[in-house]
Design a protein around this motif. Structure first.
Motif, mmCIF file in Angstrom:
data_model
loop_
_atom_site.group_PDB
_atom_site.id
_atom_site.type_symbol
_atom_site.label_atom_id
_atom_site.label_comp_id
_atom_site.label_asym_id
_atom_site.label_seq_id
_atom_site.Cartn_x
_atom_site.Cartn_y
_atom_site.Cartn_z
ATOM 1 N N VAL A 63 0.836 -1.207 0.000
ATOM 2 C CA VAL A 63 0.000 0.000 0.000
ATOM 3 C C VAL A 63 0.867 1.251 0.000
ATOM 4 C CG1 VAL A 63 -1.665 1.341 1.344
ATOM 5 C CG2 VAL A 63 -1.972 -1.131 1.098
ATOM 6 N N ILE A 64 1.925 1.249 0.827
ATOM 7 C CA ILE A 64 2.819 2.407 0.889
ATOM 8 C C ILE A 64 3.513 2.629 -0.455
ATOM 9 C CG2 ILE A 64 4.944 3.281 1.936
ATOM 10 C CD1 ILE A 64 4.108 1.906 4.538
ATOM 11 N N THR A 65 3.941 1.536 -1.075
ATOM 12 C CA THR A 65 4.630 1.646 -2.367
ATOM 13 C C THR A 65 3.713 2.216 -3.436
ATOM 14 O OG1 THR A 65 5.956 -0.287 -1.764
ATOM 15 C CG2 THR A 65 5.994 0.398 -4.064
ATOM 16 N N ILE A 66 2.467 1.749 -3.464
ATOM 17 C CA ILE A 66 1.516 2.276 -4.450
ATOM 18 C C ILE A 66 1.249 3.758 -4.188
ATOM 19 C CG2 ILE A 66 -0.894 2.150 -5.208
ATOM 20 C CD1 ILE A 66 -0.733 -0.868 -4.890
ATOM 21 N N GLY A 67 1.133 4.123 -2.905
ATOM 22 C CA GLY A 67 0.966 5.536 -2.576
ATOM 23 C C GLY A 67 2.141 6.368 -3.058
ATOM 24 N N LEU A 68 3.348 5.838 -2.899
ATOM 25 C CA LEU A 68 4.541 6.520 -3.381
ATOM 26 C C LEU A 68 4.510 6.667 -4.897
ATOM 27 C CD1 LEU A 68 7.343 7.723 -2.791
ATOM 28 C CD2 LEU A 68 8.277 5.399 -2.977
ATOM 29 N N TYR A 128 2.188 9.473 -5.818
ATOM 30 C CA TYR A 128 2.837 10.757 -5.501
ATOM 31 C C TYR A 128 3.857 11.128 -6.588
ATOM 32 C CZ TYR A 128 5.986 14.022 -3.162
ATOM 33 O OH TYR A 128 6.782 15.094 -2.861
ATOM 34 N N LEU A 129 4.696 10.160 -6.983
ATOM 35 C CA LEU A 129 5.723 10.436 -7.986
ATOM 36 C C LEU A 129 5.114 10.759 -9.348
ATOM 37 C CD1 LEU A 129 8.392 7.728 -7.080
ATOM 38 C CD2 LEU A 129 8.591 10.211 -6.800
ATOM 39 N N ASP A 130 3.978 10.158 -9.676
ATOM 40 C CA ASP A 130 3.313 10.477 -10.942
ATOM 41 C C ASP A 130 2.868 11.930 -10.985
ATOM 42 O OD1 ASP A 130 3.352 8.270 -12.704
ATOM 43 O OD2 ASP A 130 1.977 7.195 -11.393
#
Length: 992
Positions: free
Chosen positions: A486-491, A494-496
């Motif tokens: 979940v944290i990775t997908i959130g990151l 954010y980067l997009d």
């Protein structure tokens, strides 16, 4: 006429040069001809002529390339032609010979750095450097040419490889000869010098030819062998260089074949003739035809001429194609932007990386994930692939398994491109794929540690069991994985927003989707033996190891090994399979059944039979190296002395419960199945409309498993098998009297037998019960039982954990007590009950060598017990052929013990049980269905070749029947081989 000969001189020289490239290949008899006779002298003379032609043409190439500055586009295109021809030769090898090797692919893509054809490499280098010769003064050019010729002469005089050019098949040699042509370009010889060159050139030629023809005799006389026979007949011979140079100088300033050199025709022909893969085919064809030396030389000349024609035609086609493509102009602009000086390359590379960082990042991440996922398959830092040598696993992976890593990286990258095409976001796609691949690797590692095999397609098919599978690992692992995901997908989201990357166009998204589907979809053909796809995959480094899935995962990585298991062949078709043969078998065993039934009084339909698979049950004291004080299973061992009992050869270790269950219910040996088929419950049963099982001989059938029923698709499979009820946790038929022992997560055997007793008391005769217990399933945590320390072994094999063995053994003591009470209870029931108790496999807790102790590690305990009522009504204890049996023997043994009549199929099973040794997988290979093993009553392995002719015929019948029921036309169902005689007669009457 002279003009025609002069203008065609390049063509003759090219033909002779191509011949010289081939004729001295070891496949042909010329290089191996060692007779000191006239034929040898003639061969030497032919060799001299071919060498002069090649040297002369090389000088022509040097002169032409020195005169024309062809530009970067032409140089790069020349290199691409070499790559294209190399790739074409790899493709031809695949299509024609069905051969593909990763090294050949690397040779094609990197022809210069891998030096596959030194002449082509020298040609490309000359294109770049030789125009610089024009910058030298005429004096310096002449001096350079003289030095080069002198180097050849010095090497010839001292017959020592002073300059590393003796074998002539290297870049330096070709550059030196071409440079001679470039250095002496432009010389106008006065008439007296022309006469001098003609006179002494002819003398030199004649002397060299005579010396070359005499050298075999001289070599034999002095050295007693042919070691110096070629002293004057090799490309680096200084005298022959002088002769070729003389011919070159006599041309005045005319460049013969200049147009063909500049348009690439000669280069194209030489590349087609000299690429190793293609050359091997030409030479191989010539070697296989015509025995006469003269005719073979003619054949080589004809083949060389044909290759030249193909080379010129191919060059013309490529030039036309290149000029007509819309992308050509973009290509030319891109090439012209390349740096022209070495010092400019760092800036260009920096700019290139900045422009293409998203693609480069994705490729780098994919390769990194490939390395990580493959490394996770190793449980130690050392690996010994050769058996005798040990390497660090990361060194082995990054060197010997580079093809596998690149292929895995390609698959991961395609997954990324597919996800990116779907979500239209770069970082989001990366954040989905990266943790997904890492989780996949970790999940495979966990299964490797606990079950000694990676995740298989059959596991994925058990989608209903995913939640329950997670219970087999510590709770923090899936929770941590979910949080990190979940944290990775959130990151990624954010980067997009902060660092957006343009979404691919609709056209590209479609292309990536199709390519991903094609690549992954090709896995359905990976195991088609001798198919082109299979050849390519194996050439890339995939070693589809099915007999040992653990080794397969370590060799191929979890992704490729998973895909290896998608293309499943159920079973190899036995010789002689046909409808007529199956009709014959049905008739034969109908006769056998009638003979058996003459002495049988009972019917299975009036019996109550229970197959009791006891999870991981096996006496640990039999395991080599394990010593335990006391007897953990006194009641069962005592019972085994008074009833039918012995050892069962399991076809699994540390796992394989469903396979043993399959063998007992269907009577079919998993060892006969293809090595690509690991779990019949999930790979065979779902796709067959008819699945005969032993329970179908009874009026009522019940399945009991005090755990989740979704494992191995039991819910669906039991329904197909015809079970009336299936009791499991979560089913509408409730498991009762639920009890656990200590902190064990599993319901006890006491619970299992309580549920079985309920069915035995409630159901009428003619009932079949399949009980699969769960109490002794892994893991074996020392926290489960308080009294586990009582069973701590005094010794174990090196690497085996004593606490784990003690916990497992403690569980067996509870099983022993539960069995004792169960036997007491069924003896009170007034109906014939027979119980087949067997352990499915040993737990995967022993660190013994399979090669040494494999048989012992596949022996489990079994007994067949008939209650008091059954014994009073004809049941008996079997005394022969019981010491070592297979799971597929149990149905025949039950029929014999209960004195029950048999069907033709059971008659076959009876003959297999009585006349053949116990069958299993090869016990020297862990968790596999790779090969077949027979084990006799003494526990000794019996080779197939040791079987009698009668036994081999019986085994062939058995294989034909198994093939028909699982992979064939299922003729036996039409022939009613599985049914009782009364049912067959009734159906035949109805059919008529």
């Amino acid at each position: 006429m002279k003009k025609i000969i002069a203008n065609s001189g390049w063509l003759i020289a090219l033909l002779l040069m191509v011949m010289n490239l081939w004729m001295w290949d070891s496949q042909l008899q010329f290089s191996n001809y060692s007779e000191n006779n006239l034929k040898m002298a003639v061969l030497q003379l032919v060799h001299v002529i071919l060498i002069i032609a090649e040297l002369w043409l090389l000088m022509q190439l040097g002169r032409t390339l020195k005169r024309h500055r062809l530009g970067r586009t032409r140089v790069v295109t020349t290199w691409l032609v070499l790559v294209a021809y190399g790739a074409g030769s790899v493709l031809l090898q695949l299509v024609w010979k069905n051969q593909f090797y990763f090294s050949d692919l690397l040779n094609a893509v990197f022809p210069i750095t891998r030096n596959i054809f030194p002449l082509a490499t020298a040609y490309i280098i000359a294109m770049v450097t030789f125009p610089r010769v024009n910058e030298l003064s005429e004096v310096n050019r002449r001096f350079l040419g003289k030095v080069l010729v002198g180097m050849f002469l010095v090497a010839t005089v001292f017959y020592n490889d002073l300059w590393g050019i003796k074998d002539s098949q290297n870049v330096l040699f070709y550059l030196m000869v071409m440079m001679v042509g470039a250095a002496f370009d432009g010389i106008e010889l006065p008439d007296h010098w022309r006469r001098f060159v003609k006179r002494w050139g002819t003398v030199t030629l004649l002397v060299t030819a005579v010396l070359a023809m005499l050298m075999p005799t001289i070599s034999v006389t002095i050295h007693y062998d042919m070691s110096t026979a070629n002293r004057f007949s090799n490309l680096s011979d200084g005298l022959l260089v002088l002769v070729a140079l003389g011919m070159f100088l006599l041309q005045k300033n005319q460049v013969i074949g200049e147009y063909q050199i500049l348009n690439g025709g000669i280069y194209s022909s030489l590349v087609l003739a000299g690429l190793p893969l293609l050359r091997s085919h030409y030479v191989g064809f010539a070697a296989g035809h015509v025995g006469n030396l003269g005719l073979k030389i003619l054949l080589v000349a004809i083949i060389a001429g044909a290759v030249m024609v193909v080379g010129f035609v191919a060059n013309w086609c490529l030039r036309r194609l290149f000029s007509s493509l819309a992308i050509t102009q973009h290509y030319k602009r891109w090439v012209e932007e390349l740096p022209s000086h070495l010092m400019e390359w760092p800036a260009w590379l920096k700019k290139f990386c900045h422009r293409h960082w998203p693609a480069l990042t994705a490729v780098g991440v994919a390769y990194g994930l490939a390395v990580i996922s493959n490394l996770l398959m190793f449980t130690s830092w050392k690996v010994n692939p050769a058996g005798s040598m040990t390497f660090d696993n990361y060194i082995y992976l990054l060197t010997a398994r580079q093809g596998t890593l690149l292929f895995t990286a390609l698959l991961i990258w395609l997954v990324f491109k597919l996800v990116q095409s779907l979500v239209k976001r770069y970082w989001l796609a990366l954040s989905i794929v990266v943790p997904l691949i890492i989780i996949w690797g970790i999940a495979n590692r966990i299964k490797l540690i606990t079950r000694e095999e990676p995740i298989l397609p059959s596991d994925v098919m058990m989608y209903q069991a995913y939640g329950n599978m997670l219970k087999l690992v510590s709770a923090w692992i899936p929770i941590t994985g979910a949080v990190v995901y979940v944290i990775t997908i959130g990151l990624g989201i954010y980067l997009d927003r902060k660092l957006p990357v343009p979404a691919p166009s609709t056209k590209r998204r479609c292309i990536w989707t199709v390519l991903t589907v094609l690549f992954f979809g090709s896995s359905i053909f990976w195991n088609h033996t001798d198919s082109r796809i299979s050849t390519v995959i194996e050439g890339l480094g995939d070693h589809p190891i099915f007999y040992n899935q653990q080794d397969g995962a370590r060799e191929n990585g979890p992704i490729i090994q998973f895909l290896n298991n998608i293309d499943i062949t159920v079973m190899e078709k036995p010789a002689g399979y046909s409808k007529a043969r199956m009709e014959k078998i049905a008739r034969e065993y109908q006769v056998v059944a009638e003979e058996i039934n003459k002495d049988r009084k009972n019917s299975l339909s009036s019996q109550t039979i229970m197959f009791n698979l006891s999870e991981s049950f096996s006496n640990p004291k039999r395991v080599p190296g394990v010593k335990i004080k006391g007897n953990p299973i006194p009641n069962i061992l005592s019972l085994k002395k008074t009833t039918t009992s012995g050892l069962m050869m399991s076809s699994g270790y540390g796992g394989g419960t469903a396979n043993m269950e399959y063998m007992t219910l269907r009577g079919l040996a998993t060892a006969n199945f293809s090595s690509t088929l690991q779990t019949p419950y999930t790979q065979i049963v779902p796709r067959l409309t008819k699945n005969w099982t032993f329970n179908q001989l009874f009026d009522y059938a019940v399945g009991i498993h005090p755990y989740q029923g979704v494992f191995y698709s039991r819910v669906a499979d039991y329904a197909k098998f015809g079970f009336n009820r299936f009791y499991y946790l979560g089913s509408k038929y409730k498991i009762i009297d639920k009890k656990k022992i200590g902190k064990s997560p599993y319901l006890s055997d006491e619970t299992s037998y309580a549920n079985a007793l309920t069915q035995l008391k409630a159901d009428k005769n003619g009932t079949f019960i399949n009980l699969v217990t769960m109490q002794n399933h892994m893991p074996y945590d020392t926290q489960y039982y308080k009294n586990y320390s009582k069973w701590l072994p005094t010794s174990v094999s090196e690497g085996t954990d004593k606490g784990t063995v003690a916990t497992y053994t403690t569980g067996l003591t509870y099983t022993d007590k539960a069995v004792k009470q169960f036997i007491k209870q069924i003896n009170k029931i007034q109906k014939p009950i027979t119980v087949v108790f067997y352990g499915d496999h040993l737990p995967g807790i022993y660190n013994n060598s399979m090669a040494k102790d494999g048989t012992k590690l596949h022996e489990t305990d079994y007994f067949i017990y008939s209650n008091t009522y059954a014994r009073e009504h004809g049941a008996r204890t079997l005394t022969s052929n019981t010491k070592v049996v297979s799971p597929n023997d149990f149905m025949a043994m039950v029929a014999e013990q209960t004195n029950s009549k048999v069907t033709p199929y059971l008659a076959l099973m009876t003959k297999v049980y009585e006349d053949l040794p116990a069958v299993s997988i090869n016990t020297g290979q862990n968790n596999s269905t790779a090969s077949l093993q027979f084990t006799n009553s003494k526990g000794q392995v019996v080779k197939y070749s040791q079987l009698t002719k009668k036994q081999k015929r019986l085994w062939q019948d058995y294989k034909l029947v198994q093939y028909d029921l699982t992979a064939g036309k299922q003729y036996l169902y039409q022939l009613h081989m599985m049914k009782w005689e009364s049912e067959r007669n009734r159906q035949e009457i109805m059919h008529s």
